[in-house]
Write a protein that holds these residues in place. Structure first.
Motif, mmCIF file in Angstrom:
data_model
loop_
_atom_site.group_PDB
_atom_site.id
_atom_site.type_symbol
_atom_site.label_atom_id
_atom_site.label_comp_id
_atom_site.label_asym_id
_atom_site.label_seq_id
_atom_site.Cartn_x
_atom_site.Cartn_y
_atom_site.Cartn_z
ATOM 1 N N ASP A 177 -24.487 38.294 16.268
ATOM 2 C CA ASP A 177 -24.489 37.385 15.003
ATOM 3 C C ASP A 177 -23.082 37.125 15.040
ATOM 4 O O ASP A 177 -21.746 37.660 15.249
ATOM 5 C CB ASP A 177 -23.970 38.689 13.467
ATOM 6 C CG ASP A 177 -24.206 37.966 12.168
ATOM 7 O OD1 ASP A 177 -24.226 36.783 12.247
ATOM 8 O OD2 ASP A 177 -24.623 38.467 11.093
ATOM 9 N N PRO A 178 -23.443 35.720 14.777
ATOM 10 C CA PRO A 178 -21.970 35.367 15.269
ATOM 11 C C PRO A 178 -20.934 35.262 14.534
ATOM 12 O O PRO A 178 -19.805 35.235 14.709
ATOM 13 C CB PRO A 178 -22.724 33.617 14.755
ATOM 14 C CG PRO A 178 -23.645 33.407 14.963
ATOM 15 C CD PRO A 178 -24.562 34.540 14.880
ATOM 16 N N LEU A 179 -21.510 35.455 12.772
ATOM 17 C CA LEU A 179 -20.613 35.480 11.675
ATOM 18 C C LEU A 179 -20.099 36.970 11.971
ATOM 19 O O LEU A 179 -18.520 37.627 11.869
ATOM 20 C CB LEU A 179 -20.755 35.753 10.319
ATOM 21 C CG LEU A 179 -21.790 34.771 10.197
ATOM 22 C CD1 LEU A 179 -22.565 34.321 8.776
ATOM 23 C CD2 LEU A 179 -20.801 33.280 10.036
ATOM 24 N N ALA A 180 -20.511 38.133 12.899
ATOM 25 C CA ALA A 180 -19.417 39.524 13.093
ATOM 26 C C ALA A 180 -19.169 39.124 13.884
ATOM 27 O O ALA A 180 -17.861 40.132 14.130
ATOM 28 C CB ALA A 180 -21.001 40.104 13.639
ATOM 29 N N VAL A 181 -19.331 38.523 14.761
ATOM 30 C CA VAL A 181 -18.563 37.815 16.073
ATOM 31 C C VAL A 181 -16.784 37.480 15.364
ATOM 32 O O VAL A 181 -15.995 37.856 15.517
ATOM 33 C CB VAL A 181 -18.402 37.271 17.541
ATOM 34 C CG1 VAL A 181 -17.942 36.916 18.628
ATOM 35 C CG2 VAL A 181 -19.568 37.539 17.871
ATOM 36 N N PHE A 185 -12.986 39.256 15.805
ATOM 37 C CA PHE A 185 -11.800 39.125 15.786
ATOM 38 C C PHE A 185 -10.447 38.485 14.828
ATOM 39 O O PHE A 185 -9.763 37.970 15.202
ATOM 40 C CB PHE A 185 -11.508 37.752 16.958
ATOM 41 C CG PHE A 185 -12.517 38.189 18.728
ATOM 42 C CD1 PHE A 185 -11.767 38.555 19.136
ATOM 43 C CD2 PHE A 185 -13.666 38.178 18.667
ATOM 44 C CE1 PHE A 185 -12.212 39.472 20.820
ATOM 45 C CE2 PHE A 185 -14.477 38.094 19.726
ATOM 46 C CZ PHE A 185 -13.657 38.997 21.098
ATOM 47 N N ALA A 186 -11.698 39.140 13.849
ATOM 48 C CA ALA A 186 -10.330 38.696 12.900
ATOM 49 C C ALA A 186 -9.828 40.087 12.071
ATOM 50 O O ALA A 186 -8.774 40.387 12.117
ATOM 51 C CB ALA A 186 -10.986 38.045 11.739
ATOM 52 N N ARG A 444 -8.025 31.944 16.779
ATOM 53 C CA ARG A 444 -9.509 32.318 16.819
ATOM 54 C C ARG A 444 -9.699 31.081 17.665
ATOM 55 O O ARG A 444 -10.984 30.640 18.063
ATOM 56 C CB ARG A 444 -9.871 32.817 15.627
ATOM 57 C CG ARG A 444 -9.319 34.467 15.333
ATOM 58 C CD ARG A 444 -10.094 35.056 14.425
ATOM 59 N NE ARG A 444 -10.534 34.904 12.924
ATOM 60 C CZ ARG A 444 -9.695 34.464 12.487
ATOM 61 N NH1 ARG A 444 -8.727 35.321 12.047
ATOM 62 N NH2 ARG A 444 -10.038 33.386 11.522
ATOM 63 N N SER A 445 -9.992 30.261 16.650
ATOM 64 C CA SER A 445 -10.244 28.638 16.520
ATOM 65 C C SER A 445 -10.555 27.743 18.507
ATOM 66 O O SER A 445 -11.350 27.644 18.777
ATOM 67 C CB SER A 445 -10.099 27.438 15.894
ATOM 68 O OG SER A 445 -10.538 25.921 15.952
ATOM 69 N N GLN A 446 -9.464 28.261 18.830
ATOM 70 C CA GLN A 446 -9.191 27.643 20.163
ATOM 71 C C GLN A 446 -9.508 28.846 21.418
ATOM 72 O O GLN A 446 -10.468 28.497 22.743
ATOM 73 C CB GLN A 446 -7.725 27.977 20.674
ATOM 74 C CG GLN A 446 -6.246 26.618 20.207
ATOM 75 C CD GLN A 446 -5.979 27.153 20.123
ATOM 76 O OE1 GLN A 446 -5.055 26.867 21.412
ATOM 77 N NE2 GLN A 446 -4.327 27.099 19.757
ATOM 78 N N LEU A 447 -10.274 30.033 20.803
ATOM 79 C CA LEU A 447 -10.564 31.163 21.439
ATOM 80 C C LEU A 447 -12.343 31.285 21.960
ATOM 81 O O LEU A 447 -12.802 31.566 22.372
ATOM 82 C CB LEU A 447 -10.055 32.347 20.771
ATOM 83 C CG LEU A 447 -11.780 33.930 21.657
ATOM 84 C CD1 LEU A 447 -10.843 33.568 23.042
ATOM 85 C CD2 LEU A 447 -11.032 34.974 20.506
ATOM 86 N N ARG A 460 -15.297 31.925 8.147
ATOM 87 C CA ARG A 460 -13.937 31.916 8.479
ATOM 88 C C ARG A 460 -13.629 34.359 8.470
ATOM 89 O O ARG A 460 -14.603 34.140 6.644
ATOM 90 C CB ARG A 460 -12.956 32.297 7.669
ATOM 91 C CG ARG A 460 -13.073 30.140 8.443
ATOM 92 C CD ARG A 460 -11.228 29.897 7.795
ATOM 93 N NE ARG A 460 -10.840 30.260 7.168
ATOM 94 C CZ ARG A 460 -9.746 30.476 6.219
ATOM 95 N NH1 ARG A 460 -10.245 30.113 5.334
ATOM 96 N NH2 ARG A 460 -8.532 31.165 6.402
ATOM 97 N N GLY A 461 -13.437 34.242 8.647
ATOM 98 C CA GLY A 461 -13.620 35.703 8.026
ATOM 99 C C GLY A 461 -12.948 36.844 6.878
ATOM 100 O O GLY A 461 -12.582 37.553 6.314
#
Length: 630
Positions: A177-181, A185-186, A444-447, A460-461
């Protein structure tokens, strides 16, 4: 303490695959090595692993009502089961055992879905009512015990205490789940109701789910919430009442037919629990703690002082400061990325405790409920500064300062103003989220890779916090406490303790999280919890006749490990191999060039990126230990 699992065919009563159910159950053997049982009937399969604590000769599960029309599998302890048993006997129900499990089936018959409102304790259970063709599941109010479920492509519903049991079914989709990723990281963990897998959900704390055969899967329904009485005045005798209420919460958690003890870190919360246990027990209390070589992380001398004061049978074990072997083992325990490095010492202290006891009481929950975390003080300081300037002036001013001020990771916090300026440029919720995050929004956006950012579609988290904000109290301290109780407490703290303890078949009970005690504490004025810069103000005052001043008022240390030094020293090459190797690169989720810069900046000593590097290391371990093996 136990593990539960099951399969429910939602649309028909076709056969359930017994071999799959047995495999799901066996994967949770560590949660209940004493006994195992399964029940199969058309369209339903229930499985259970048991760690025997109460009524060891009876209470086998799955457990039925009188006519076997209702059957339950259950993980936890219901501490008020003697009172409920008497009430249900008076109502005409018949009991065959003396365990708390049987209370659940009769309470369901008597009160239906509202039965969970009568239970005092920690629990996750699933029951099947054949007459109503209803599967009912519920989780305790604070989320002490876990419950996961997944709707399969064929319409079957799987459930289990741990995700690894769901992964036993090869038909379960493994898509991340991309939202879980982003959440991971948040926050460093994945808050309910998401899991790392799109197909798997966690039943949120204080929720129940009732499923009728032939109907679609409904959304879980809340049966409990916590109300803060921010305008209340301090009740007379508040300190004495606090001790008496906590004493009662401790007393009912000391009932067991197996050896019982407590964790003793030397902090306020665990010391309070041990003090009250000692006063309630005719025998010396079994206590255990671990020690670290680094004095910055070592609280064992304070634990020893409390143990001596209350003449406990105290056990201390030195932990290898370079305990690297656990890194991959943790990924297998948690089944999804989990970045709280204190999971390592928690695992070791549970391992130590299990050498002598089967049940251990802990002090978890005190920081959330009595405002013990330093971040609460920082948040309130920032709130006062936000109140001095209108948002139209504050945002550009502190935004400019935050952009211009250098990032001084090596300096004392008073000189690390960059993060504070950035937080002050935001509103209250954004500011708290910024201070809380493993990695700020911009980093996080850069990651993330371009593909992951596209899949996130702007998510966003902070949306996790916003989801709870509608029910949160107005007072700025109570608001962030409420958010932590809904997210950090179950998603991080209680998940950590559950997996670490269950890995060793150890039951952990948490008296400070007794829901009646929690509700009473929430009704106290915020100023009794955080007074100036002193957290746990009323809790410490109430404990003055039970614990020495230097235990109550020393600086909080926490249960951390020296990640920054590890990544520049003994884990230097392992970190580079893991983060710059093929596993993360092949996932397509990350910008590998940005990860390489993080590693270089940290290992050169220019920045401290230990938190995000650890998060990436644990994500890489999850991919190898769980995802590639699934």
């Amino acid at each position: 303490m136990c593990g539960i699992a099951g399969i429910f065919r939602m649309q028909d009563s076709g056969a359930v695959e017994q071999t799959l159910l047995e495999r799901m159950n066996q994967l949770q053997f560590h949660r209940g090595p004493d006994e195992g049982g399964i029940h199969l009937e058309p369209g339903v399969g229930l499985a259970h692993r048991r760690l025997s604590i109460i009524d060891r000769s009876g209470g086998q599960q799955p457990l039925f009502n009188e006519d076997r029309s209702v059957v339950v599998v259950y993980n936890g302890e219901i501490y008020n089961f003697p009172e409920l048993t008497r009430e249900l006997l008076a109502a005409g129900h018949r009991f065959r055992s003396h365990c708390d499990t049987e209370v659940i089936v009769h309470a369901w018959e008597e009160w239906g879905e509202r039965c969970v409102e009568r239970f005092r304790g920690m629990f996750a259970f699933v029951l099947w009512d054949r007459n109503r063709e209803t599967l009912f599941m519920a989780r305790d109010r604070l989320g002490i015990k876990p419950l996961h479920y997944a709707l399969m492509p064929d319409g079957s519903l799987l459930f289990a205490s741990e995700i690894k049991s769901l992964l036993a079914d090869p038909g379960l989709p493994r898509d991340l789940d991309p939202l879980a990723v982003e959440d991971y990281f948040a926050f460093g963990y994945i808050p309910e109701p998401r899991s790392i897998f799109t197909a798997v959900r966690k039943l949120p704390p204080g929720h129940r789910l009732s499923i009728r055969r032939g109907q679609p899967l409904p959304e879980p329904q809340a049966y409990w919430d916590l109300t803060f009485a921010d305008g209340a005045s301090a009740p007379a005798g508040v300190e004495d009442e606090l001790i008496e209420r906590l004493r009662e919460a401790v007393r009912i958690r000391m009932i067991a037919e197996v050896p019982l003890g407590a964790f003793l870190s030397g902090g306020v919360d665990s010391s309070a629990v041990v003090a009250l246990m000692a006063q309630l027990s005719d025998e010396p209390v079994n206590t255990c703690s671990i020690s670290f070589g680094d004095p910055a992380f070592n609280e064992s001398e304070y634990a020893a002082r409390v143990a001596e004061q209350y003449q406990t049978r105290h056990q201390v074990e030195a932990v290898d400061p370079d305990d690297f072997d656990l890194i991959d083992r943790l990924a297998g325990l948690y089944d999804e990325p989990y970045a709280d490095s204190s999971a390592m010492p928690t695992y070791r202290v549970c391992q130590l405790a299990r050498q002598r006891v089967t049940v251990a009481l802990s002090g978890d929950g005190g920081d959330e409920h009595f405002a013990g975390y330093r971040r609460y003080r920082w948040h309130m300081d920032e709130e006062r500064l936000r109140g001095l300037l209108p948002a139209g002036l504050r945002r550009p001013l502190f935004g400019l300062l935050g952009a211009a001020y250098p990032k001084l990771d090596w300096a004392p916090r008073i000189f690390r103003a960059k993060s504070t300026f950035q937080a002050l440029a935001r509103d209250s919720l954004e500011g708290y989220f910024h201070n809380f995050s493993i990695l700020p929004d911009a980093l996080r956006s850069q990651l993330y890779s371009a593909g992951l950012k596209r899949d996130l579609a702007g998510y966003r988290g902070i949306e996790v916090f916003r989801r709870h904000l509608a029910n949160a109290p107005e007072h700025p301290l109570s608001r962030v406490q409420y958010l932590d109780i809904k997210t950090y407490l179950p998603g991080d703290i209680l998940t950590k303790v559950d997996r670490a303890s269950m890995a060793h078949a150890l039951e952990v009970r948490v008296p400070i999280l007794d829901h009646e005690f929690v509700e009473w504490v929430a009704g106290l004025p915020p100023g009794l919890k955080l007074r100036g810069h002193e957290g746990k103000h009323v809790f410490k005052r109430a404990l003055r006749s039970h614990l020495p001043e230097d235990i109550l008022y020393r600086r909080k240390m926490g249960f951390a490990v020296p990640l920054a030094a590890w990544f520049r020293g003994p884990l230097r090459e392992r970190l580079r191999a893991a983060l710059l190797g093929p596993t993360l690169a092949d996932s397509g989720l990350f910008d590998q060039g940005f990860i390489a810069r993080l590693v270089e900046q940290h290992q050169s000593g220019r920045r401290d990126h230990s938190a995000v590097l650890w998060s990436l290391l644990m994500f890489e371990s999850f991919q190898r230990q769980v995802l590639e093996a699934a």
